[in-house]
Motif scaffolding. Structure first.
Motif, mmCIF file in Angstrom:
data_model
loop_
_atom_site.group_PDB
_atom_site.id
_atom_site.type_symbol
_atom_site.label_atom_id
_atom_site.label_comp_id
_atom_site.label_asym_id
_atom_site.label_seq_id
_atom_site.Cartn_x
_atom_site.Cartn_y
_atom_site.Cartn_z
ATOM 1 N N ALA A 150 -55.727 -6.822 -37.307
ATOM 2 C CA ALA A 150 -54.270 -6.753 -37.135
ATOM 3 C C ALA A 150 -53.596 -7.607 -38.196
ATOM 4 N N PHE A 151 -52.740 -6.983 -38.989
ATOM 5 C CA PHE A 151 -51.888 -7.688 -39.939
ATOM 6 C C PHE A 151 -50.452 -7.528 -39.475
ATOM 7 N N ARG A 152 -49.748 -8.649 -39.325
ATOM 8 C CA ARG A 152 -48.344 -8.643 -38.900
ATOM 9 C C ARG A 152 -48.151 -7.856 -37.594
ATOM 10 N N GLN A 153 -48.989 -8.176 -36.611
ATOM 11 C CA GLN A 153 -48.909 -7.628 -35.254
ATOM 12 C C GLN A 153 -49.217 -6.133 -35.176
ATOM 13 N N ARG A 154 -49.705 -5.513 -36.239
ATOM 14 C CA ARG A 154 -50.064 -4.100 -36.172
ATOM 15 C C ARG A 154 -51.571 -3.952 -36.310
ATOM 16 N N GLU A 155 -52.214 -3.500 -35.232
ATOM 17 C CA GLU A 155 -53.661 -3.323 -35.267
ATOM 18 C C GLU A 155 -54.004 -2.019 -35.976
ATOM 19 N N THR A 156 -55.024 -2.078 -36.802
ATOM 20 C CA THR A 156 -55.427 -0.912 -37.559
ATOM 21 C C THR A 156 -56.938 -0.862 -37.693
ATOM 22 N N LEU A 157 -57.442 0.321 -37.992
ATOM 23 C CA LEU A 157 -58.853 0.457 -38.332
ATOM 24 C C LEU A 157 -59.078 -0.037 -39.750
ATOM 25 N N GLY A 158 -60.329 -0.333 -40.079
ATOM 26 C CA GLY A 158 -60.652 -0.785 -41.421
ATOM 27 C C GLY A 158 -62.107 -0.544 -41.753
ATOM 28 N N MET A 159 -62.425 -0.746 -43.004
ATOM 29 C CA MET A 159 -63.785 -0.562 -43.488
ATOM 30 C C MET A 159 -64.133 -1.723 -44.402
ATOM 31 N N LEU A 160 -65.267 -2.356 -44.154
ATOM 32 C CA LEU A 160 -65.756 -3.444 -45.009
ATOM 33 C C LEU A 160 -66.852 -2.904 -45.913
ATOM 34 N N ARG A 161 -66.707 -3.160 -47.208
ATOM 35 C CA ARG A 161 -67.743 -2.788 -48.164
ATOM 36 C C ARG A 161 -67.907 -3.913 -49.173
ATOM 37 N N VAL A 162 -68.919 -3.810 -50.003
ATOM 38 C CA VAL A 162 -69.206 -4.848 -50.988
ATOM 39 C C VAL A 162 -68.894 -4.321 -52.376
ATOM 40 N N ARG A 163 -68.144 -5.098 -53.144
ATOM 41 C CA ARG A 163 -67.835 -4.762 -54.538
ATOM 42 C C ARG A 163 -67.989 -6.016 -55.380
ATOM 43 N N ASP A 164 -68.921 -5.992 -56.322
ATOM 44 C CA ASP A 164 -69.178 -7.159 -57.176
ATOM 45 C C ASP A 164 -69.442 -8.410 -56.335
ATOM 46 N N ASN A 165 -70.224 -8.241 -55.268
ATOM 47 C CA ASN A 165 -70.612 -9.342 -54.381
ATOM 48 C C ASN A 165 -69.451 -9.924 -53.577
ATOM 49 N N VAL A 166 -68.319 -9.246 -53.578
ATOM 50 C CA VAL A 166 -67.163 -9.661 -52.781
ATOM 51 C C VAL A 166 -66.932 -8.625 -51.684
ATOM 52 N N LEU A 167 -66.695 -9.092 -50.468
ATOM 53 C CA LEU A 167 -66.366 -8.180 -49.379
ATOM 54 C C LEU A 167 -64.945 -7.665 -49.564
ATOM 55 N N VAL A 168 -64.803 -6.366 -49.492
ATOM 56 C CA VAL A 168 -63.499 -5.725 -49.626
ATOM 57 C C VAL A 168 -63.152 -5.049 -48.302
ATOM 58 N N LEU A 169 -61.980 -5.360 -47.792
ATOM 59 C CA LEU A 169 -61.480 -4.726 -46.574
ATOM 60 C C LEU A 169 -60.552 -3.584 -46.970
ATOM 61 N N GLU A 170 -60.896 -2.387 -46.561
ATOM 62 C CA GLU A 170 -60.044 -1.221 -46.767
ATOM 63 C C GLU A 170 -59.411 -0.877 -45.422
ATOM 64 N N THR A 171 -58.110 -1.097 -45.287
ATOM 65 C CA THR A 171 -57.460 -0.706 -44.040
ATOM 66 C C THR A 171 -57.354 0.812 -43.982
ATOM 67 N N MET A 172 -57.347 1.343 -42.772
ATOM 68 C CA MET A 172 -57.350 2.790 -42.569
ATOM 69 C C MET A 172 -56.238 3.189 -41.612
ATOM 70 N N VAL A 173 -55.766 4.395 -41.768
ATOM 71 C CA VAL A 173 -54.791 4.934 -40.820
ATOM 72 C C VAL A 173 -55.538 5.480 -39.614
ATOM 73 N N TRP A 174 -54.838 5.610 -38.505
ATOM 74 C CA TRP A 174 -55.428 6.174 -37.304
ATOM 75 C C TRP A 174 -55.521 7.697 -37.445
ATOM 76 N N PRO A 175 -56.467 8.332 -36.753
ATOM 77 C CA PRO A 175 -56.590 9.799 -36.848
ATOM 78 C C PRO A 175 -55.281 10.525 -36.571
#
Length: 378
Positions: free
Chosen positions: A302-327
């Motif tokens: 949740a960012f700014r009181q809005r809960e969302t789906l997300g995806m964690l992946r690795v890029r150059d040894n850094v974790l990247v959070l990709e937020t996602m829209v709901w279906p």
């Protein structure tokens, strides 16, 4: 509070408050807040509103938070960020204040454009502005004294210009990895504005009520939920802040999946995650395990009181959070050609495939970053 009764905000802060024309229920942004003023004084005027204090120095905002607690001010929140890269959505605030920060911004034009972006139409920006610091005796004397006693290291040209906007943790089984989130991308537009072609005047939008047709000032604009039948229920910032959002400070891992199973259409925004000092080892361990698995982590956050789906992946040894829209937020394409029986001939298909193969290549240059994770093979 008139100019003669400026209280904690001081005379400059009092003048800014008078110029803002704030009203209860407003959402206000205070830039370069330091230890809290005039943001705290503004918060006292908005018992049902909300004030966001921002600064580059977390320690300053910690002091502001303690001062707010001591004064019984509960309707504030703090965010560490740069004035020229605000982590807020467009048209979020009714007003913006800058007491002693404007002439210190590295890029005044970019910061001003950010203020205009986050302001609601008709919102107000009020600031104290004077000449550059080196030309102003009020600051020049203090700056010369500090410079005489301080040795400042040269800036690291290779250091990324990133500012964290969220602090929490990754929840993975019984493990909690403390992290900070940074915006991973930035959009660079041309900075063009809509103007009246005849005389170059800026175009301004007005808000009108659909019931009485009257123009609505910013102080009377609220948010509401439609209950059906024409009835609405007003929703305040306090209502939203009080919602029980379990992922407000946690990136909760729910499952792992191959990245091919996630349609890129669901992806919204990208954020880098940096570990806190005491979370480096579990962070690197988790990132390396995730990389070796060839999978991504499906999360909720949740960012700014809005809960969302997300995806964690690795890029150059850094974790990247990709937020996602709901279906439910994915639109269904309803184009007439989808119902047509289009004849595609095999020779044409082979020619098109051959052209694709001919033009295929590497779209992303290989990374030159030195890996930091070197797991033991023992």
């Amino acid at each position: 509070m008139g100019l003669g009764d400026h209280g904690s905000a001081g005379p400059v802060g009092a003048a800014i408050i008078e110029g803002l024309d704030i009203a209860d229920g407003h959402r206000h942004l205070d830039i370069a807040s330091g230890t809290g003023e005039p943001g705290l004084s503004i918060a006292k005027r908005l018992p049902t509103g909300r004030v966001v204090l921002t600064d580059l120095v977390p320690e300053m905002l910690d002091i502001a938070t303690r001062r707010a607690r001591a004064q019984g001010v509960a309707n504030i929140e703090t965010t560490v960020c740069s004035a020229d890269d605000l982590p807020f959505d467009d048209a979020t605030f009714d007003s913006v204040s800058v007491r002693f920060g404007y002439m210190f911004f590295p890029d005044v034009a970019k910061a001003t454009a950010e203020f205009a972006r986050v302001l609601k139409p008709g919102g107000r920006l009020c600031s104290s502005v004077w000449v550059k610091p080196e030309e102003n005796p009020w600051t020049a004397i203090a700056m010369r004294a500090i410079a005489a006693e301080t040795v400042v290291a040269p800036p690291d040209r290779d250091a990324p210009d990133l500012r964290s906007f969220w602090k929490g943790s990754i929840g993975f089984g019984l493990v909690s990895i403390p992290v900070k989130a940074y915006k991973a991308t930035e959009e660079r537009g041309l900075g063009l504005h809509q103007v009246h072609a005849a005389d170059g005047g800026r175009i301004r939008l007005s808000r009108y009520c659909e019931i009485d047709g009257a123009e609505v000032p910013a102080s009377e604009v609220g948010r509401a939920a439609d209950t059906g039948g024409g009835d609405v229920v007003l929703i305040t910032d306090e209502d939203l802040a009080g919602l029980p959002v379990p992922t407000l400070r946690t990136i909760a891992v729910h499952t792992f999946a191959p990245p091919s199973q996630i349609d890129p259409l669901y992806l919204s925004r990208s954020y880098y995650l940096e570990p806190d000092t005491d979370g480096v080892r579990p962070y690197v361990l988790f990132a390396e395990a995730l990389r070796r698995s060839g999978k991504v982590a499906v999360v909720k956050v949740a960012f700014r009181q809005r809960e969302t789906l997300g995806m964690l992946r690795v890029r150059d040894n850094v974790l990247v959070l990709e937020t996602m829209v709901w279906p439910a937020e994915i639109r269904t394409p309803d184009f007439p050609f989808l119902d047509e029986d289009v004849d595609v001939r095999l020779p044409e298909l082979k020619a098109a495939t051959a052209l694709i193969d001919c033009l295929s290549g590497t779209s992303t240059p290989p990374s030159t970053r030195t890996p930091t994770a070197r797991p033991s093979t023992s």
